[in-house]
Design a protein around this motif. Sequence first.
Motif, PDB file in Angstrom:
ATOM      1  N   LYS A  42       0.848  -1.155  -0.123  1.00 20.63           N
ATOM      2  CA  LYS A  42      -0.116   0.103   0.055  1.00 20.63           C
ATOM      3  C   LYS A  42       1.060   1.186   0.306  1.00 20.63           C
ATOM      4  O   LYS A  42       1.670   1.167   0.813  1.00 20.63           O
ATOM      5  CB  LYS A  42      -0.987   0.006   1.125  1.00 20.63           C
ATOM      6  N   ASN A  43       0.567   2.165  -0.884  1.00 20.77           N
ATOM      7  CA  ASN A  43       1.415   3.483  -1.053  1.00 20.77           C
ATOM      8  C   ASN A  43       0.370   4.650  -1.326  1.00 20.77           C
ATOM      9  O   ASN A  43      -0.211   4.392  -2.259  1.00 20.77           O
ATOM     10  CB  ASN A  43       2.460   3.186  -1.983  1.00 20.77           C
ATOM     11  N   GLU A  44       0.420   5.604  -0.595  1.00 23.65           N
ATOM     12  CA  GLU A  44      -0.398   6.659  -0.616  1.00 23.65           C
ATOM     13  C   GLU A  44      -1.753   6.391  -0.963  1.00 23.65           C
ATOM     14  O   GLU A  44      -2.672   7.071  -2.020  1.00 23.65           O
ATOM     15  CB  GLU A  44       0.237   7.526  -1.722  1.00 23.65           C
ATOM     16  N   GLY A  45      -2.191   5.373  -0.456  1.00 20.55           N
ATOM     17  CA  GLY A  45      -3.670   5.070  -0.112  1.00 20.55           C
ATOM     18  C   GLY A  45      -4.146   4.096  -1.291  1.00 20.55           C
ATOM     19  O   GLY A  45      -5.117   3.732  -1.386  1.00 20.55           O
ATOM     20  N   VAL A  46      -3.073   3.754  -2.152  1.00 19.66           N
ATOM     21  CA  VAL A  46      -3.515   2.877  -3.261  1.00 19.66           C
ATOM     22  C   VAL A  46      -2.572   1.382  -3.075  1.00 19.66           C
ATOM     23  O   VAL A  46      -1.766   1.412  -2.744  1.00 19.66           O
ATOM     24  CB  VAL A  46      -3.056   3.218  -4.665  1.00 19.66           C
ATOM     25  N   VAL A  47      -3.550   0.493  -3.180  1.00 18.50           N
ATOM     26  CA  VAL A  47      -3.051  -1.137  -2.961  1.00 18.50           C
ATOM     27  C   VAL A  47      -2.488  -1.408  -4.266  1.00 18.50           C
ATOM     28  O   VAL A  47      -3.407  -1.267  -5.274  1.00 18.50           O
ATOM     29  CB  VAL A  47      -3.867  -1.948  -2.348  1.00 18.50           C
ATOM     30  N   TYR A  48      -1.284  -1.839  -4.448  1.00 19.94           N
ATOM     31  CA  TYR A  48      -0.727  -2.498  -5.549  1.00 19.94           C
ATOM     32  C   TYR A  48      -0.544  -4.121  -5.451  1.00 19.94           C
ATOM     33  O   TYR A  48      -0.029  -4.465  -4.565  1.00 19.94           O
ATOM     34  CB  TYR A  48       0.765  -1.883  -5.863  1.00 19.94           C
ATOM     35  N   PHE A  49      -1.088  -4.902  -6.187  1.00 18.86           N
ATOM     36  CA  PHE A  49      -1.415  -6.178  -6.130  1.00 18.86           C
ATOM     37  C   PHE A  49      -1.073  -6.962  -7.352  1.00 18.86           C
ATOM     38  O   PHE A  49      -1.975  -6.701  -8.509  1.00 18.86           O
ATOM     39  CB  PHE A  49      -2.689  -6.458  -5.830  1.00 18.86           C
ATOM     40  N   ASN A  50       0.058  -7.438  -7.563  1.00 25.61           N
ATOM     41  CA  ASN A  50       0.586  -8.397  -8.703  1.00 25.61           C
ATOM     42  C   ASN A  50       0.885  -9.510  -8.204  1.00 25.61           C
ATOM     43  O   ASN A  50       1.650  -9.746  -7.248  1.00 25.61           O
ATOM     44  CB  ASN A  50       1.938  -7.786  -9.203  1.00 25.61           C
ATOM     45  N   PRO A  51      -0.040 -10.723  -8.598  1.00 25.11           N
ATOM     46  CA  PRO A  51       0.002 -11.938  -8.128  1.00 25.11           C
ATOM     47  C   PRO A  51       1.440 -12.755  -8.760  1.00 25.11           C
ATOM     48  O   PRO A  51       1.549 -13.968  -8.214  1.00 25.11           O
ATOM     49  CB  PRO A  51      -1.135 -12.615  -8.958  1.00 25.11           C
ATOM     50  N   GLY A  52       2.327 -11.985  -9.498  1.00 25.89           N
ATOM     51  CA  GLY A  52       3.387 -12.880 -10.082  1.00 25.89           C
ATOM     52  C   GLY A  52       3.089 -13.436 -11.060  1.00 25.89           C
ATOM     53  O   GLY A  52       1.956 -13.417 -11.785  1.00 25.89           O
ATOM     54  N   SER A  53       3.691 -14.916 -11.444  1.00 30.27           N
ATOM     55  CA  SER A  53       3.448 -15.668 -12.488  1.00 30.27           C
ATOM     56  C   SER A  53       3.566 -17.144 -11.974  1.00 30.27           C
ATOM     57  O   SER A  53       4.468 -17.464 -11.424  1.00 30.27           O
ATOM     58  CB  SER A  53       4.439 -15.400 -13.581  1.00 30.27           C
ATOM     59  N   PRO A  54       2.460 -17.739 -12.511  1.00 29.36           N
ATOM     60  CA  PRO A  54       2.402 -19.351 -12.180  1.00 29.36           C
ATOM     61  C   PRO A  54       3.542 -19.796 -13.335  1.00 29.36           C
ATOM     62  O   PRO A  54       3.728 -21.146 -12.950  1.00 29.36           O
ATOM     63  CB  PRO A  54       1.273 -19.605 -12.329  1.00 29.36           C
ATOM     64  N   SER A  55       3.774 -19.305 -14.344  1.00 34.02           N
ATOM     65  CA  SER A  55       4.568 -20.150 -15.394  1.00 34.02           C
ATOM     66  C   SER A  55       6.002 -19.866 -15.490  1.00 34.02           C
ATOM     67  O   SER A  55       6.674 -20.487 -15.803  1.00 34.02           O
ATOM     68  CB  SER A  55       3.743 -19.659 -16.688  1.00 34.02           C
ATOM     69  N   PHE A  56       6.231 -18.482 -15.591  1.00 35.57           N
ATOM     70  CA  PHE A  56       7.525 -17.875 -15.624  1.00 35.57           C
ATOM     71  C   PHE A  56       7.788 -17.089 -14.549  1.00 35.57           C
ATOM     72  O   PHE A  56       8.175 -15.701 -14.740  1.00 35.57           O
ATOM     73  CB  PHE A  56       7.837 -17.175 -17.197  1.00 35.57           C
ATOM     74  N   PRO A  57       8.044 -17.406 -13.094  1.00 34.83           N
ATOM     75  CA  PRO A  57       8.547 -16.359 -12.095  1.00 34.83           C
ATOM     76  C   PRO A  57       9.714 -15.914 -12.475  1.00 34.83           C
ATOM     77  O   PRO A  57      10.674 -16.482 -12.909  1.00 34.83           O
ATOM     78  CB  PRO A  57       8.342 -17.127 -10.994  1.00 34.83           C
ATOM     79  N   LYS A  58      10.138 -14.666 -11.942  1.00 28.99           N
ATOM     80  CA  LYS A  58      11.327 -13.949 -12.128  1.00 28.99           C
ATOM     81  C   LYS A  58      11.724 -13.825 -10.751  1.00 28.99           C
ATOM     82  O   LYS A  58      10.985 -13.605  -9.768  1.00 28.99           O
ATOM     83  CB  LYS A  58      11.102 -12.715 -12.774  1.00 28.99           C
ATOM     84  N   ASN A  59      13.238 -13.315 -10.638  1.00 26.15           N
ATOM     85  CA  ASN A  59      13.780 -12.940  -9.359  1.00 26.15           C
ATOM     86  C   ASN A  59      13.685 -13.821  -8.435  1.00 26.15           C
ATOM     87  O   ASN A  59      13.644 -13.662  -7.286  1.00 26.15           O
ATOM     88  CB  ASN A  59      13.346 -11.580  -9.054  1.00 26.15           C
ATOM     89  N   GLY A  60      13.905 -15.120  -8.599  1.00 31.04           N
ATOM     90  CA  GLY A  60      13.804 -16.303  -7.628  1.00 31.04           C
ATOM     91  C   GLY A  60      12.560 -16.389  -6.818  1.00 31.04           C
ATOM     92  O   GLY A  60      12.747 -17.206  -6.001  1.00 31.04           O
ATOM     93  N   ASN A  61      11.350 -15.753  -7.391  1.00 33.27           N
ATOM     94  CA  ASN A  61      10.382 -16.276  -6.756  1.00 33.27           C
ATOM     95  C   ASN A  61       9.838 -17.634  -7.265  1.00 33.27           C
ATOM     96  O   ASN A  61      10.033 -17.978  -8.235  1.00 33.27           O
ATOM     97  CB  ASN A  61       9.485 -14.937  -7.128  1.00 33.27           C
ATOM     98  N   PRO A  62       8.942 -18.225  -6.192  1.00 31.29           N
ATOM     99  CA  PRO A  62       8.202 -19.462  -6.687  1.00 31.29           C
ATOM    100  C   PRO A  62       7.147 -18.945  -7.699  1.00 31.29           C
ATOM    101  O   PRO A  62       6.704 -17.874  -7.761  1.00 31.29           O
ATOM    102  CB  PRO A  62       7.598 -19.857  -5.449  1.00 31.29           C
ATOM    103  N   PRO A  63       6.594 -20.205  -8.401  1.00 30.37           N
ATOM    104  CA  PRO A  63       5.453 -19.749  -9.256  1.00 30.37           C
ATOM    105  C   PRO A  63       4.226 -19.354  -8.295  1.00 30.37           C
ATOM    106  O   PRO A  63       3.915 -20.145  -7.266  1.00 30.37           O
ATOM    107  CB  PRO A  63       5.099 -20.996  -9.840  1.00 30.37           C
ATOM    108  N   THR A  64       3.622 -18.355  -8.529  1.00 31.30           N
ATOM    109  CA  THR A  64       2.447 -17.661  -7.643  1.00 31.30           C
ATOM    110  C   THR A  64       1.261 -17.389  -7.994  1.00 31.30           C
ATOM    111  O   THR A  64       1.152 -17.210  -9.441  1.00 31.30           O
ATOM    112  CB  THR A  64       3.119 -16.462  -6.681  1.00 31.30           C
ATOM    113  N   TYR A  65       0.153 -17.066  -7.337  1.00 30.73           N
ATOM    114  CA  TYR A  65      -1.019 -16.593  -7.728  1.00 30.73           C
ATOM    115  C   TYR A  65      -1.642 -15.615  -6.484  1.00 30.73           C
ATOM    116  O   TYR A  65      -1.047 -15.757  -5.558  1.00 30.73           O
ATOM    117  CB  TYR A  65      -2.071 -17.857  -8.207  1.00 30.73           C
TER     118      TYR A  65
END
Length: 181
Positions: free
Chosen positions: A133-156
């Motif tokens: 949450k930044n300045e009253g706005v929620v930023y919601f990116n679920p990531g990717s279940p297929s090609f995750p980046k930056n060492g993240n697991p596949p997500t939703y």
Amino acid sequence: MRILVVSDIHGRLLVARKLESLFDAYKPDRIILLGDYLYNGPRNGVPSDYDPMGVADILNKYAPIIIGVRGNCDSRIDQTLLKFPMSEDSRVVYLNGFRCDLIHGDLVSSELLEVQRGDILLFGHTHVPMLKKNEGVVYFNPGSPSFPKNGNPPTYGVMEGPRLEIRPLEDGETVAALDLI
């Protein structure tokens, strides 16, 4: 309402099958798809499970509850395979009493968006999960279940009532959570 949020499937049949199991287990009221459904994209290479028509068949089972937007890898021809509208670059919907701005993510800085304080901006494209949450706005990116980046697991993502979560596609601990109230 229970809402599942997914972005960047990129035509991966094995991923779509895992999502199908997830959809059947969770029985969501809505599924939000944030683009890049069928085409793998020029930078991802062609995975062994690449099957756009198979992915379309799975997604079409849930067409009555899907709300989607177009991603940068989606074309007009994709709409002929998918039985839910996905040709808009952005749209506003109300989910669990919150105004939600949906966009793939490649156009986040464009004039298509009229994000207001108190909104939830749901976006994909980066393949990197984000929930803040930044300045009253929620930023919601679920990531990717297929090609995750930056060492993240596949997500939703999950939105249940006023709670947002990013979860790993495989079993594991929640990646991020935020209570809106």
